[in-house]
Design an enzyme around this catalytic site. Structure first.
Site, PDB file in Angstrom:
ATOM      1  N   GLY A 294       0.824  -1.202   0.000  1.00 37.33           N
ATOM      2  CA  GLY A 294       0.000   0.000   0.000  1.00 37.33           C
ATOM      3  C   GLY A 294       0.856   1.248   0.000  1.00 37.33           C
TER       4      GLY A 294
ATOM      5  N   GLN B 112       2.963  10.053   1.484  1.00 34.00           N
ATOM      6  CA  GLN B 112       4.283   9.412   1.341  1.00 34.00           C
ATOM      7  C   GLN B 112       5.012   9.881   0.087  1.00 34.00           C
ATOM      8  OE1 GLN B 112       2.599   5.251   2.047  1.00 34.00           O
ATOM      9  NE2 GLN B 112       4.663   5.074   2.862  1.00 34.00           N
TER      10      GLN B 112
ATOM     11  N   CYS C  37       6.758  -0.341   6.473  1.00 33.15           N
ATOM     12  CA  CYS C  37       6.304   0.859   5.772  1.00 33.15           C
ATOM     13  C   CYS C  37       7.384   1.298   4.794  1.00 33.15           C
ATOM     14  CB  CYS C  37       6.034   1.969   6.783  1.00 33.15           C
ATOM     15  SG  CYS C  37       5.487   3.507   6.036  1.00 33.15           S
ATOM     16  N   LEU C  38       6.978   1.653   3.576  1.00 36.05           N
ATOM     17  CA  LEU C  38       7.943   2.105   2.571  1.00 36.05           C
ATOM     18  C   LEU C  38       8.646   3.396   2.997  1.00 36.05           C
ATOM     19  CD1 LEU C  38       5.832   1.394  -0.647  1.00 36.05           C
ATOM     20  CD2 LEU C  38       7.798   0.076   0.183  1.00 36.05           C
TER      21      LEU C  38
ATOM     22  N   HIS D 138      -3.328   0.860   7.904  1.00 39.02           N
ATOM     23  CA  HIS D 138      -2.010   1.495   7.842  1.00 39.02           C
ATOM     24  C   HIS D 138      -2.029   2.712   6.901  1.00 39.02           C
ATOM     25  CE1 HIS D 138       2.559   1.037   7.550  1.00 39.02           C
ATOM     26  NE2 HIS D 138       2.288   1.887   6.585  1.00 39.02           N
ATOM     27  N   GLU D 139      -2.639   2.545   5.714  1.00 33.53           N
ATOM     28  CA  GLU D 139      -2.624   3.637   4.728  1.00 33.53           C
ATOM     29  C   GLU D 139      -3.529   4.783   5.162  1.00 33.53           C
ATOM     30  OE1 GLU D 139      -0.219   3.433   2.859  1.00 33.53           O
ATOM     31  OE2 GLU D 139       0.103   1.274   3.045  1.00 33.53           O
TER      32      GLU D 139
ATOM     33  N   HIS E 145      -1.866   6.958   7.555  1.00 25.31           N
ATOM     34  CA  HIS E 145      -0.951   7.927   6.928  1.00 25.31           C
ATOM     35  C   HIS E 145      -1.676   9.236   6.616  1.00 25.31           C
ATOM     36  CE1 HIS E 145       2.943   6.120   6.256  1.00 25.31           C
ATOM     37  NE2 HIS E 145       2.441   5.034   5.723  1.00 25.31           N
TER      38      HIS E 145
END
Ligand code: ZN
Length: 161
Positions: free
Chosen positions: A50, A55, A92-93, A134-135, A138
């Site tokens: 995701g 981000q 997480c990226l 999670h997304e 963000h």
């Protein structure tokens, strides 16, 4: 196609982009459609599950999530129902090389707009449910590291195997 730069938390100043609350999309214009396309390219290139717009430096409520069948595009997503509980590793990226254990619902239903402006709901379980939470976190400036009971280096996790 364009691969966008993913902000690394280590390069994001205190109260920086990753910590800001994203604003809703009011009009799905060419810029938003381009953003969706670029976010999908970026997610694929990063081998992620995701990605949220902040981000890539855009403070708008847009996320993409790969549910294993396709990459879902979610504009102004909201969690409308959760069921159960799961505890597992999350990464997480924007926090490369780290993992943490986070408790999340097992099943999550999200309401969102698609790229044509039509409202839809989608339910995900396990990893997809985790990704939805999670997304969407963000979009509110929350990182999983805020919620994790502990955050480990990737090398430590591999040693545990
Ligand atoms: Zn993330």
């Amino acid at each position: 196609m364009a691969i966008l730069n993913i902000i690394n938390v280590n390069d994001d100043k205190e109260n920086g982009t990753l910590r800001k609350k994203s604003r809703p999309v009011e009009q799905i214009n060419a810029r938003i459609l381009q953003l969706l396309d670029d976010m999908k390219d970026t997610l694929r290139a990063a081998n992620g599950i995701g990605l949220a717009a902040p981000q890539v430096g855009v403070l708008r409520r847009v996320v993409v999530v790969d549910n294993g069948e396709k990459i879902l595009e979610l504009i102004n997503p909201e969690i409308v129902k959760t069921e159960g509980e799961q505890t597992g590793f999350e990464a997480c990226l924007s926090v490369p090389g780290k993992y943490g254990t986070v408790k999340r619902p097992m099943r999550v239903t999200v309401k969102a707009l698609d790229r044509n402006g039509n409202e839809f709901t989608v339910t995900g379980e396990e990893l997809t449910a985790r990704a939805f939470c999670h997304e969407i976190d963000h979009l509110n400036g929350v990182l999983y590291t805020d919620l994790a009971s502990e955050v480990l280096d990737q090398s430590e996790v591999e040693e545990d195997k």
